[in-house]
Design an enzyme around this catalytic site. Structure first.
Site, mmCIF file in Angstrom:
data_model
loop_
_atom_site.group_PDB
_atom_site.id
_atom_site.type_symbol
_atom_site.label_atom_id
_atom_site.label_comp_id
_atom_site.label_asym_id
_atom_site.label_seq_id
_atom_site.Cartn_x
_atom_site.Cartn_y
_atom_site.Cartn_z
ATOM 1 N N ALA A 182 -5.121 -19.879 -2.050
ATOM 2 C CA ALA A 182 -3.871 -20.552 -2.386
ATOM 3 C C ALA A 182 -3.741 -20.541 -3.905
ATOM 4 O O ALA A 182 -4.741 -20.397 -4.618
ATOM 5 C CB ALA A 182 -3.901 -21.976 -1.859
ATOM 6 N N GLY A 232 -7.513 -19.725 0.803
ATOM 7 C CA GLY A 232 -6.327 -19.459 1.620
ATOM 8 C C GLY A 232 -6.254 -18.011 2.094
ATOM 9 O O GLY A 232 -5.635 -17.719 3.119
ATOM 10 N N GLU A 261 -8.232 -17.954 5.101
ATOM 11 C CA GLU A 261 -7.466 -18.715 6.103
ATOM 12 C C GLU A 261 -6.275 -17.900 6.621
ATOM 13 O O GLU A 261 -5.955 -17.947 7.810
ATOM 14 C CB GLU A 261 -6.992 -20.044 5.493
ATOM 15 N N GLU A 315 -13.315 -23.781 -1.665
ATOM 16 C CA GLU A 315 -12.538 -24.939 -2.125
ATOM 17 C C GLU A 315 -13.418 -26.077 -2.623
ATOM 18 O O GLU A 315 -13.026 -26.830 -3.519
ATOM 19 C CB GLU A 315 -11.624 -25.447 -1.004
HETATM 20 N N1 CAA Z 1 -4.711 -19.025 -7.735
HETATM 21 C C1 CAA Z 1 -4.038 -18.714 -8.863
HETATM 22 N N2 CAA Z 1 -4.387 -17.686 -9.665
HETATM 23 C C2 CAA Z 1 -5.473 -16.972 -9.320
HETATM 24 C C3 CAA Z 1 -6.231 -17.251 -8.176
HETATM 25 C C4 CAA Z 1 -5.800 -18.324 -7.352
HETATM 26 N N3 CAA Z 1 -6.422 -18.649 -6.198
HETATM 27 N N4 CAA Z 1 -7.259 -16.372 -8.113
HETATM 28 C C5 CAA Z 1 -7.138 -15.568 -9.191
HETATM 29 N N5 CAA Z 1 -6.073 -15.924 -9.920
HETATM 30 C C6 CAA Z 1 -5.597 -15.330 -11.182
HETATM 31 C C7 CAA Z 1 -6.507 -15.696 -12.343
HETATM 32 O O1 CAA Z 1 -6.194 -16.965 -12.856
HETATM 33 C C8 CAA Z 1 -6.205 -14.571 -13.302
HETATM 34 O O2 CAA Z 1 -4.987 -14.851 -13.931
HETATM 35 P P1 CAA Z 1 -4.838 -14.608 -15.549
HETATM 36 O O3 CAA Z 1 -4.981 -13.116 -15.711
HETATM 37 O O4 CAA Z 1 -3.448 -15.096 -15.822
HETATM 38 O O5 CAA Z 1 -5.929 -15.370 -16.184
HETATM 39 C C9 CAA Z 1 -5.980 -13.369 -12.392
HETATM 40 O O6 CAA Z 1 -5.682 -13.907 -11.094
HETATM 41 C C10 CAA Z 1 -7.220 -12.496 -12.250
HETATM 42 O O7 CAA Z 1 -8.307 -13.339 -11.842
HETATM 43 P P2 CAA Z 1 -9.759 -13.273 -12.512
HETATM 44 O O8 CAA Z 1 -9.639 -12.950 -13.965
HETATM 45 O O9 CAA Z 1 -10.479 -14.534 -12.135
HETATM 46 O O10 CAA Z 1 -10.376 -12.014 -11.738
HETATM 47 P P3 CAA Z 1 -11.914 -11.697 -11.473
HETATM 48 O O11 CAA Z 1 -11.943 -10.293 -10.971
HETATM 49 O O12 CAA Z 1 -12.749 -12.030 -12.651
HETATM 50 O O13 CAA Z 1 -12.367 -12.693 -10.296
HETATM 51 C C11 CAA Z 1 -12.110 -13.834 -8.190
HETATM 52 C C12 CAA Z 1 -11.832 -12.566 -9.000
HETATM 53 C C13 CAA Z 1 -13.615 -13.959 -7.954
HETATM 54 C C14 CAA Z 1 -11.387 -13.713 -6.855
HETATM 55 C C15 CAA Z 1 -11.612 -15.079 -8.982
HETATM 56 O O14 CAA Z 1 -10.265 -14.846 -9.407
HETATM 57 C C16 CAA Z 1 -11.608 -16.364 -8.211
HETATM 58 O O15 CAA Z 1 -12.656 -16.944 -8.000
HETATM 59 N N6 CAA Z 1 -10.407 -16.823 -7.784
HETATM 60 C C17 CAA Z 1 -10.236 -18.124 -7.153
HETATM 61 C C18 CAA Z 1 -10.816 -18.142 -5.757
HETATM 62 C C19 CAA Z 1 -10.630 -19.517 -5.169
HETATM 63 O O16 CAA Z 1 -11.156 -20.514 -5.613
HETATM 64 N N7 CAA Z 1 -9.827 -19.570 -4.073
HETATM 65 C C20 CAA Z 1 -9.523 -20.815 -3.399
HETATM 66 C C21 CAA Z 1 -8.213 -21.358 -3.881
HETATM 67 S S1 CAA Z 1 -7.863 -22.988 -3.267
HETATM 68 C C22 CAA Z 1 -7.378 -22.732 -1.703
HETATM 69 O O17 CAA Z 1 -7.233 -21.611 -1.238
HETATM 70 C C23 CAA Z 1 -7.137 -23.997 -0.946
HETATM 71 C C24 CAA Z 1 -6.803 -23.833 0.477
HETATM 72 O O18 CAA Z 1 -7.444 -24.203 1.391
HETATM 73 C C25 CAA Z 1 -5.597 -23.213 0.833
#
Ligand code: CAA
Length: 254
Positions: free
Chosen positions: A62, A105, A108, A128
């Site tokens: 998400a 998400g 999910e 999360e």
């Molecule tokens: N939401 C918003 N933006 C996101 C995102 C997310 N879930 N995941 C990645 N992005 C964005 C980053 O902020 C970044 O943006 P900027 O270039 O503007 O800084 C861009 O995408 C690229 O991301 P990274 O630089 O982090 O890329 P990476 O290759 O180094 O890492 C990754 C990849 C391991 C997937 C890492 O991006 C990451 O850990 N993302 C978040 C994963 C996460 O925590 N997901 C759960 C979200 S909460 C949720 O989903 C709740 C639910 O139940 C619905």
């Protein structure tokens, strides 16, 4: 547009298209995905949906930036994520074709589909807990149903990343293909499903879906009644007659 829609014969392919945000699932994605697929849901010429991301990422979760500053009151008043039920309510079978990250998400969303096919590069996680929250689009419920309590707990309480082969072994993923073969194999599965009579496909999907909600006795009665109801269709007559005549059936969706 956060979604690209393509038609391939009787199959609709929906590609998540927010590359800069790693396909993070914001409200726009949620609304557009359901809106576009709903148009095809009652179309007799369409028999299966494929949901995919890019080679690098299915969806990284998400959208953390969209929700990060919201208050409890905002989340409650907006009933945040409730709009995903429009996607899960679609009658047409949905295949998630997963390459790269399927986190939060994203994992999910894959579980909201009926079948998950993965490329070797696919990784799955419910991270999360690391953000101070819990899965909020069905992760605690669907993952437990799919892989059992202990494995679901471990993934959800630790945020551990699992690879495609482990996901297959635990029953989250149906099959793993090489990344180069994934799309071809996904389309082939989708076309197979789309070649059958739609009433039988919808009935089968509904019965499996109900098995997640009902007791065994109620589910078996529900299945038997739905089975009986298919004898009102021409496709049942055609399917069985074709078998007896040793030929391929021609289903008419009637
Ligand atoms: N939401 C918003 N933006 C996101 C995102 C997310 N879930 N995941 C990645 N992005 C964005 C980053 O902020 C970044 O943006 P900027 O270039 O503007 O800084 C861009 O995408 C690229 O991301 P990274 O630089 O982090 O890329 P990476 O290759 O180094 O890492 C990754 C990849 C391991 C997937 C890492 O991006 C990451 O850990 N993302 C978040 C994963 C996460 O925590 N997901 C759960 C979200 S909460 C949720 O989903 C709740 C639910 O139940 C619905």
């Amino acid at each position: 547009m956060t979604i690209k829609i393509e038609k391939n014969g009787r199959v609709i392919i929906a590609t998540l298209n927010r590359p800069k945000a790693l396909n993070a699932l914001n409200s726009e994605v949620m609304h557009e995905l359901a809106l576009h697929l709903k148009k095809f849901d009652s179309d007799d010429d369409i028999g299966c949906f494929v949901i995919k991301g890019s080679e690098r990422v299915f969806a990284a979760g998400a959208d953390i930036k969209e929700m990060g500053n919201k208050s409890f009151s905002d989340m409650t008043r907006e009933d945040f994520f409730s709009g995903w039920s429009d996607f899960t309510a679609l009658k047409t079978p949905k295949i998630a074709s997963v390459s790269g990250y399927a986190y939060g998400g994203g994992c999910e969303l894959a579980m909201m589909c009926d079948i998950i096919l993965a490329g070797e590069s696919a990784t799955f996680s419910q991270p999360e807990i690391k953000l101070g929250v819990i899965p909020g689009i069905g992760g605690t419920q669907r993952l437990s149903h799919l892989v059992g309590k202990s494995k679901a707990m471990e993934m959800i309480l630790t945020g551990r990343i699992i690879n495609a082969f482990e996901a297959e072994k635990m029953g989250l993923v149906s099959r793993v293909y090489s990344d180069t073969d994934l799309f071809k194999e996904t389309l082939s599965t989708a076309h197979t499903i789309a070649s059958y009579g739609k009433a039988a496909v919808i009935a089968a999907k509904e019965c499996v879906d109900r098995s997640m909600e009902m007791s065994l006795a109620e589910g078996i009665l529900f299945e038997r009644r739905v089975f009986h109801s298919l004898f009102a269709t021409q496709d049942q007559k055609e399917g069985m007659q074709a078998f007896i005549e040793k030929r391929s059936p021609i289903f008419s969706n009637q």
